[in-house]
Design an enzyme around this catalytic site. Sequence first.
Site, PDB file in Angstrom:
ATOM      1  N   GLY A  85     -45.102  16.337 -43.392  1.00 49.22           N
ATOM      2  CA  GLY A  85     -46.014  15.950 -44.478  1.00 49.22           C
ATOM      3  C   GLY A  85     -45.502  14.883 -45.421  1.00 49.22           C
ATOM      4  N   GLU A  95     -40.365  16.298 -50.487  1.00 48.79           N
ATOM      5  CA  GLU A  95     -41.322  17.209 -49.848  1.00 48.79           C
ATOM      6  C   GLU A  95     -42.743  16.837 -50.283  1.00 48.79           C
ATOM      7  OE1 GLU A  95     -42.386  18.954 -47.675  1.00 48.79           O
ATOM      8  OE2 GLU A  95     -41.934  21.083 -47.877  1.00 48.79           O
ATOM      9  N   ASP A 136     -45.659  25.001 -52.591  1.00 56.98           N
ATOM     10  CA  ASP A 136     -46.746  25.958 -52.711  1.00 56.98           C
ATOM     11  C   ASP A 136     -46.119  27.301 -53.128  1.00 56.98           C
ATOM     12  OD1 ASP A 136     -49.267  27.082 -52.428  1.00 56.98           O
ATOM     13  OD2 ASP A 136     -49.181  27.197 -50.252  1.00 56.98           O
ATOM     14  N   LYS A 194     -48.053  22.949 -56.513  1.00 50.11           N
ATOM     15  CA  LYS A 194     -49.116  23.956 -56.676  1.00 50.11           C
ATOM     16  C   LYS A 194     -48.493  25.140 -57.402  1.00 50.11           C
ATOM     17  CE  LYS A 194     -52.066  23.243 -52.618  1.00 50.11           C
ATOM     18  NZ  LYS A 194     -52.505  23.888 -51.367  1.00 50.11           N
ATOM     19  N   PHE A 227     -57.069  23.329 -50.636  1.00 51.56           N
ATOM     20  CA  PHE A 227     -56.219  22.785 -49.586  1.00 51.56           C
ATOM     21  C   PHE A 227     -56.329  21.270 -49.570  1.00 51.56           C
ATOM     22  CE2 PHE A 227     -54.512  21.969 -45.422  1.00 51.56           C
ATOM     23  CZ  PHE A 227     -53.403  22.817 -45.443  1.00 51.56           C
ATOM     24  N   ASP A 232     -51.615  17.319 -43.870  1.00 56.87           N
ATOM     25  CA  ASP A 232     -52.526  17.585 -42.760  1.00 56.87           C
ATOM     26  C   ASP A 232     -53.210  18.934 -42.880  1.00 56.87           C
ATOM     27  OD1 ASP A 232     -50.130  19.174 -42.211  1.00 56.87           O
ATOM     28  OD2 ASP A 232     -51.070  19.558 -40.264  1.00 56.87           O
TER      29      ASP A 232
HETATM   30  P1  IMP Z   1     -44.385  26.733 -49.234  1.00 58.29           P
HETATM   31  O1  IMP Z   1     -43.232  27.226 -48.429  1.00 58.29           O
HETATM   32  O2  IMP Z   1     -45.447  27.783 -49.396  1.00 58.29           O
HETATM   33  O3  IMP Z   1     -43.990  26.134 -50.563  1.00 58.29           O
HETATM   34  O4  IMP Z   1     -45.104  25.692 -48.334  1.00 58.29           O
HETATM   35  C1  IMP Z   1     -45.001  24.392 -48.458  1.00 58.29           C
HETATM   36  C2  IMP Z   1     -45.546  23.737 -47.207  1.00 58.29           C
HETATM   37  O5  IMP Z   1     -46.854  24.229 -46.878  1.00 58.29           O
HETATM   38  C3  IMP Z   1     -45.698  22.276 -47.476  1.00 58.29           C
HETATM   39  O6  IMP Z   1     -44.580  21.580 -47.021  1.00 58.29           O
HETATM   40  C4  IMP Z   1     -46.916  21.918 -46.683  1.00 58.29           C
HETATM   41  O7  IMP Z   1     -46.527  21.509 -45.393  1.00 58.29           O
HETATM   42  C5  IMP Z   1     -47.720  23.175 -46.549  1.00 58.29           C
HETATM   43  N1  IMP Z   1     -48.853  23.145 -47.492  1.00 58.29           N
HETATM   44  C6  IMP Z   1     -49.045  23.935 -48.573  1.00 58.29           C
HETATM   45  N2  IMP Z   1     -50.202  23.642 -49.181  1.00 58.29           N
HETATM   46  C7  IMP Z   1     -50.735  22.617 -48.479  1.00 58.29           C
HETATM   47  C8  IMP Z   1     -51.943  21.843 -48.625  1.00 58.29           C
HETATM   48  O8  IMP Z   1     -52.751  22.018 -49.548  1.00 58.29           O
HETATM   49  N3  IMP Z   1     -52.153  20.875 -47.697  1.00 58.29           N
HETATM   50  C9  IMP Z   1     -51.289  20.620 -46.670  1.00 58.29           C
HETATM   51  N4  IMP Z   1     -50.159  21.315 -46.499  1.00 58.29           N
HETATM   52  C10 IMP Z   1     -49.884  22.308 -47.386  1.00 58.29           C
HETATM   53 MG    MG Z   2     -44.555  20.203 -45.396  1.00 57.01          MG
END
Ligand code: IMP
Ligand code: MG
Length: 185
Positions: free
Chosen positions: A43, A98, A102, A130, A151, A158
């Site tokens: 991403g 990154e 999230d 987020k 999202f 993606d």
């Molecule tokens: P985390 O481990 O929950 O912080 O996830 C982060 C990863 O989830 C990011 O690197 C993204 O690849 C994916 N991700 C989380 N939210 C989104 C979104 O809204 N769009 C696209 N990818 C997302």
């Molecule tokens: Mg990612």
Amino acid sequence: MQQETMREVISRKSLEKRVDDLGKEISRDYAGRDLVLMTVLGGAFIFAADLCRSIGIDCSIDFVRVASYGAGTDSAGTIRLVQAPSLAVAGKDILLVEDIVDTGLTLQWLCRYFRRQEAASVKLCALVDKKQRREVALEPDYVGFTLDQGFLVGYGLDFAERYRNLPAIYTLQDEAARASKASAA
Ligand code: IMP
Ligand code: MG
């Protein structure tokens, strides 16, 4: 492409301006250090490409890829490294680049990984924070935008490998509704 289900949330112009400002800030903070922009694939590839061109100091660029088990729009919490960095990171100042923080689980895992490799420092730069969905105590050091609008796709982000090529960031309205129902289930 289902353009009708998308709403633009960050324009191309705002992305350009904010990424350029982040690059300048990073250049000031890392002057005289051994900076490695550690891009988290896939991403962050567009973000990192723009960010590095706004960085006016010497730096190296490397890539890691992680996978979290389970598909869909949430990271499932079990993370493994699928592409290791190619540079030796011991003694280097690692800045993880990154796309989105999230739950924070991915970046938390990566921070621990690079600390174990004896990086001199490990900091985090996320294009989008987020904040409201965070499950672990983790604050990125550099944040492009703080957003909680479903999202997001475009500018490298993606949904099932689609939409990465869009030049701005959009919210996928139908997918977002489905994702929040799925995570509530
Ligand atoms: P985390 O481990 O929950 O912080 O996830 C982060 C990863 O989830 C990011 O690197 C993204 O690849 C994916 N991700 C989380 N939210 C989104 C979104 O809204 N769009 C696209 N990818 C997302
Ligand atoms: Mg990612």
